[in-house]
Enzyme design. Sequence first.
Site, PDB file in Angstrom:
ATOM      1  CE  LYS A  91      -3.967  -2.152   2.197  1.00  0.00           C
ATOM      2  NZ  LYS A  91      -4.545  -2.636   3.453  1.00  0.00           N
TER       3      LYS A  91
ATOM      4  CD  GLN B  72      -3.774  -4.227   6.697  1.00  0.00           C
ATOM      5  OE1 GLN B  72      -3.586  -3.311   5.909  1.00  0.00           O
ATOM      6  NE2 GLN B  72      -4.463  -5.312   6.368  1.00  0.00           N
TER       7      GLN B  72
ATOM      8  CG  ASP C 271     -10.227  -0.002   5.130  1.00  0.00           C
ATOM      9  OD1 ASP C 271     -10.039  -0.396   3.962  1.00  0.00           O
ATOM     10  OD2 ASP C 271      -9.552  -0.383   6.101  1.00  0.00           O
TER      11      ASP C 271
END
Length: 300
Positions: free
Chosen positions: A54, A98, A121
């Site tokens: 990422k 995460q 997200d």
Amino acid sequence: MTATVIDGKEFAARVRGRVAQHVTRLKDDHGITPGLAVVLVGEDPASQVYVRSKGKMTAEVGMKSVEHRLDADTSEADLLALIDQLNNDPEIHGILVQLPLPKHLNENLVINSVNPAKDVDGFHISNVGLLGTGQKSMVPCTPLGCLMMLRDHHGSLSGMNAVVIGRSNIVGKPMAQLLLGESCTVTIAHSRTRDLPDVVRRADIVVAAVGRPEMVQGDWIKQGATVIDVGINRLDAPEKGEGKTRLVGDVDYASCAKRAGAITPVPGGVGPMTIACLLANTVTACCRANGLAEPEGLTA
Ligand code: NDP
């Protein structure tokens, strides 16, 4: 029939290219650099790989990339304090924590502490509610990637029968919401669904997000249906050498490709789209934060 292979790797490269163009425009015309912060708690090996890639891709499209790596025993208070700091940092437009988090941390509490406008997200309860009520939201990256590929392949999805296998908050449920938003007739299947093969046989679009290697079989697929395989399962591959592994999806590719009209491979299908959509969401968040026009076609 031999299915058209939907090349997620190539598609994701195109999405990243468009993100990069938009980043250049934001920098040149407005002096703004979109920033993405990724927070990793602990040393989960798979998470470390995701976070590394990422960060690399964020930098490649010209955005500011910030990584916060915290010890596995970080307290909830310390993690929340970091998120608060990022929420208030004007140079950060997207925040990603995460998952999974270590067991002692309350995942819902942490997710809902991210400023919804920076929740790239799309997991914050506000964004879930906005998506569910058809309002502008941050859309979870994996289902967004699936939707982009479906739109690109079909144009309009209106009236199609879609079966989503899996009802997780991160893939199955938002995927179903997005397909409903496209005016599909949507069925969500899960582990208690009766006669799953028969349910899947009615689908013009099948999205498999189950986490069971090669579960969906070719004789479940209606001739010409589009099959989107979200699954990522790592299996031992002794034929490749000792300790070697291979990735497979939730779909038995060989048998399904004989019946499907179009299919995504694993690897090289949905996977690359997820990170591309994370970058797209960060640009979208940056534009919204600054009252600027959003890039077209990069969100739902
Ligand atoms: P979860 O484990 O959270 O959810 C799995 C879902 O599948 C559940 O709803 C479960 O039903 C359902 N299920 C399990 N067994 C069956 C069965 N035999 N028949 C029908 N339904 C079943 O998984 P995720 O949604 O997080 O992930 C799904 C897959 O997608 C995984 O392989 C994961 O690695 C992959 N993934 C890939 C991403 C990418 O970037 N490509 C991103 C995220 C995930 P129930 O609710 O009843 O238990």
